[in-house]
Design an enzyme around this catalytic site. Structure first.
Site, PDB file in Angstrom:
ATOM      1  N   TYR A 105       0.842  -1.202   0.000  1.00  0.00           N
ATOM      2  CA  TYR A 105       0.000   0.000   0.000  1.00  0.00           C
ATOM      3  C   TYR A 105       0.874   1.247   0.000  1.00  0.00           C
ATOM      4  CZ  TYR A 105      -4.141   2.803   1.061  1.00  0.00           C
ATOM      5  OH  TYR A 105      -5.168   3.696   0.993  1.00  0.00           O
ATOM      6  N   PHE A 154      -9.476  20.077 -24.916  1.00  0.00           N
ATOM      7  CA  PHE A 154      -9.707  18.636 -24.965  1.00  0.00           C
ATOM      8  C   PHE A 154     -10.878  18.350 -24.023  1.00  0.00           C
ATOM      9  CE2 PHE A 154      -9.308  14.221 -23.689  1.00  0.00           C
ATOM     10  CZ  PHE A 154      -9.414  13.647 -24.946  1.00  0.00           C
ATOM     11  N   THR A 155     -11.670  17.350 -24.376  1.00  0.00           N
ATOM     12  CA  THR A 155     -12.939  17.095 -23.677  1.00  0.00           C
ATOM     13  C   THR A 155     -12.787  17.034 -22.150  1.00  0.00           C
ATOM     14  OG1 THR A 155     -12.599  14.746 -24.094  1.00  0.00           O
ATOM     15  CG2 THR A 155     -13.975  15.926 -25.663  1.00  0.00           C
ATOM     16  N   ASP A 214      -0.206  19.265 -21.282  1.00  0.00           N
ATOM     17  CA  ASP A 214      -0.874  17.984 -21.424  1.00  0.00           C
ATOM     18  C   ASP A 214       0.085  17.147 -22.268  1.00  0.00           C
ATOM     19  OD1 ASP A 214      -2.335  15.791 -22.190  1.00  0.00           O
ATOM     20  OD2 ASP A 214      -4.203  16.894 -22.500  1.00  0.00           O
ATOM     21  N   LYS A 250      -1.732   6.469 -23.416  1.00  0.00           N
ATOM     22  CA  LYS A 250      -1.307   6.836 -24.772  1.00  0.00           C
ATOM     23  C   LYS A 250       0.193   6.512 -24.899  1.00  0.00           C
ATOM     24  CE  LYS A 250      -5.467   8.856 -24.619  1.00  0.00           C
ATOM     25  NZ  LYS A 250      -5.636  10.103 -23.952  1.00  0.00           N
ATOM     26  N   ARG A 277     -15.402  13.350 -33.799  1.00  0.00           N
ATOM     27  CA  ARG A 277     -14.793  14.491 -33.124  1.00  0.00           C
ATOM     28  C   ARG A 277     -15.309  15.741 -33.840  1.00  0.00           C
ATOM     29  NH1 ARG A 277     -14.399  13.222 -28.317  1.00  0.00           N
ATOM     30  NH2 ARG A 277     -12.548  12.292 -27.489  1.00  0.00           N
ATOM     31  N   PHE A 334     -20.926  12.801 -25.887  1.00  0.00           N
ATOM     32  CA  PHE A 334     -20.535  11.884 -26.966  1.00  0.00           C
ATOM     33  C   PHE A 334     -20.370  10.449 -26.481  1.00  0.00           C
ATOM     34  CE2 PHE A 334     -16.116  11.620 -25.630  1.00  0.00           C
ATOM     35  CZ  PHE A 334     -15.970  12.787 -24.891  1.00  0.00           C
TER      36      PHE A 334
HETATM   37  C1  LIG Z   1      -6.852  10.884 -23.438  1.00  0.00           C
HETATM   38  C2  LIG Z   1      -6.529  12.293 -23.208  1.00  0.00           C
HETATM   39  C3  LIG Z   1      -6.645  12.873 -21.946  1.00  0.00           C
HETATM   40  C4  LIG Z   1      -7.268  12.171 -20.757  1.00  0.00           C
HETATM   41  O1  LIG Z   1      -6.613  11.004 -20.428  1.00  0.00           O
HETATM   42  P1  LIG Z   1      -7.394   9.696 -19.903  1.00  0.00           P
HETATM   43  O2  LIG Z   1      -6.297   8.747 -19.595  1.00  0.00           O
HETATM   44  O3  LIG Z   1      -8.298   9.245 -21.011  1.00  0.00           O
HETATM   45  O4  LIG Z   1      -8.183  10.085 -18.700  1.00  0.00           O
HETATM   46  C5  LIG Z   1      -6.241  14.183 -21.811  1.00  0.00           C
HETATM   47  N1  LIG Z   1      -5.774  14.893 -22.836  1.00  0.00           N
HETATM   48  C6  LIG Z   1      -5.655  14.374 -24.070  1.00  0.00           C
HETATM   49  C7  LIG Z   1      -5.124  15.205 -25.185  1.00  0.00           C
HETATM   50  C8  LIG Z   1      -6.040  13.065 -24.304  1.00  0.00           C
HETATM   51  O5  LIG Z   1      -5.968  12.566 -25.534  1.00  0.00           O
END
Ligand SMILES: *Cc1c(COP(=O)(O)O)cnc(C)c1O
Length: 464
Positions: free
Chosen positions: A71, A123-124, A214, A257, A381, A448
């Site tokens: 932990y 970004f969303t 980001d 990613k 998108r 979406f």
């Molecule tokens: C996927 C993504 C996020 C958020 O990450 P998650 O791991 O899906 O929560 C933030 N910014 C960008 C540009 C992304 O593509």
């Protein structure tokens, strides 16, 4: 130019189910014409996202067994922390369950009611968390980003004039940080140049404003810099990567990613005060600072992935595989966003379906049609992803109305890319038959993901 042959070979395989057109017509109806709501067993080639859909290496799979599931004080955390320190150059890091966990924590710490957060295109999830914390996102990306046909090599760049105006208008004390994405997902995976990052840093220093990046697809950004920016040709991706991040006070990161894993994320910073505040919120929302919502084995896989992602051969293949698909589509006359970005090919639904108004949700319809045609799953998108204006309740009308064909890392072969290219070209020939869609269910937030639709009129496109 075709993509390169893969710099890896296949050791373990995951069978794909072949479906009939009749089965797919049925499946898309049940999914309310929303590709997010399809079951993956009904999908042949899944290009919904490159997020968490990556193939891990033998190095990552074997590292899983080293997972220290303590932990607190987990060895896996320290290996993860060492990788972030080495490759990102950030001294302080907390793991989160994925990128949005980091966005949540960062937004809650730094953003106050009425603040303005300038950034290079929304970004969303990022914007959602900025707004939940009381901030307002202001888009300061260069205008070229909104033009799908503009061939500028760095369409992710920040417009310095717009950024300065946003800072001055709000007052620097009401700008907690500038949000710089490397690369810009919603613009089609477009990169930011080092020159632009340096200038953004100078401007932010002038006003005493922080920069949080980001870093979700920052490796692709580094590869584009190597390819396109004078002075960086001879450098390694690892070096360029490190320089990019050197202009940030910190970053949020979706390990799903770049880091070639299936789950994970983090918030990294140079600022000890922010780090301390992050740990306090982390224990409320994610977990103890030594695991932050991840298993020890997940942190092991991220630590290895962070080293693999900056391998020049790996990232070169990734970017060229994506570009190869784009070039095949261009040869067939299909309108796509150019230059082709780092993580996917974006179909330009405005030019693909000129007979549809944006209120008829062209990109949503095209994504559904593509699934029915060949079992290829893509993502909208456009107007659906963009949501409604919080004040007026009207749909946002983004300049870009896109269908994203996102390529998972190390998963699909060139033959799969052939199938995708053929299916999109086939649909392009039948484009006049593709009908618009309308909402039949619309959730309030991030609509979406779970919205449902129906065709505006019957069409052979959605019939067996
Ligand atoms: C996927 C993504 C996020 C958020 O990450 P998650 O791991 O899906 O929560 C933030 N910014 C960008 C540009 C992304 O593509």
């Amino acid at each position: 130019m075709a993509g390169l042959a893969e710099p890896y070979k296949i050791k373990s395989v995951e069978p794909l189910r072949m479906t009939t057109r009749a089965e797919r017509v049925q499946a898309i109806r049940q999914a309310g014409y929303n590709t997010f709501l399809l079951r993956s067993k009904d999908v042949y080639i899944d290009l919904l996202t490159d997020s968490g859909t990556n193939a891990m290496s033998q190095g990552q799979w074997s590292a899983l067994m080293l997972g220290d599931e303590a932990y607190s004080g987990s060895e896996s955390f320290f290996r993860f922390e060492a990788a972030v320190r080495e490759v990102y150059g950030m001294p302080f890091v907390v793991p989160t369950h994925q990128g949005r966990g980091a966005e949540h924590i960062l937004s809650q710490i730094l953003i106050h009611q009425g603040d303005v957060v300038p950034g290079n295109m929304y970004f969303t999830t990022t914007r959602e968390h900025q707004e939940l914390a009381g901030g307002r996102f202001v888009d300061v990306i260069v205008k070229e980003a909104h033009d799908a046909q503009n061939l500028d090599p760095f369409k992710g760049n920040v417009d310095l004039g717009e950024l300065e105006r946003a800072i001055v208008e709000a007052g620097p004390e009401h700008v907690p940080y500038v949000s710089v994405a490397l690369t810009v997902n919603m613009a089609g995976g477009q990169p930011v140049s080092l020159e632009n990052l340096r200038a953004v840093r100078r401007l932010c220093d002038k006003y005493g404003v922080k920069i949080y990046m980001d870093a979700t697809r920052a490796v692709e950004n580094a590869y584009f810099v190597k390819e396109r920016e004078a002075g960086s040709e001879g450098r390694t991706v690892r070096e360029i990567f490190r320089e990019q991040l050197s202009y940030a006070d910190g970053c949020t990161m979706s390990a799903k990613k770049d880091a070639i894993v299936n789950i994970g994320g983090f918030l990294a910073t140079r600022d000890e005060e922010t780090f301390e505040a992050a740990k306090e919120l982390l224990v409320v929302f994610e977990g103890f600072p030594h695991y932050g919502g991840l298993a020890g084995r997940d942190m092991e896989a991220v630590a290895v992935g962070i080293q693999e992602m900056v391998d020049d051969d790996y990232i070169r293949h990734r970017v060229l595989q994506v570009r190869g698909l784009g070039e095949r589509l261009l040869e067939a006359g299909v309108p796509i966003v150019q230059p082709v970005g780092g993580h996917g090919v974006f179909l330009d639904a405005r030019r693909f379906l000129p007979h549809l108004d944006q209120e008829e949700l062209p990109a949503q319809s095209l994504a559904a049609a593509l699934y029915v045609d060949a079992g290829v799953r893509a993502m909208e998108r456009g107007v659906v992803s963009s949501g409604r204006d919080a004040k007026t309740g009207e749909n946002h009308h983004p300049a870009l109305e896109l269908v994203r064909l996102t390529i998972p890392r190390r998963v699909y072969t060139e033959s799969h890319m052939d199938v995708v290219a053929e299916s999109v070209s086939h649909l392009f020939q039948r484009r006049a038959e593709i009908p618009g869609l309308k909402f039949v269910f619309e959730p309030k937030r991030l609509r979406f993901f779970t919205a449902r639709f129906e065709p505006l009129h019957p069409s052979p496109i959605f019939e067996a």
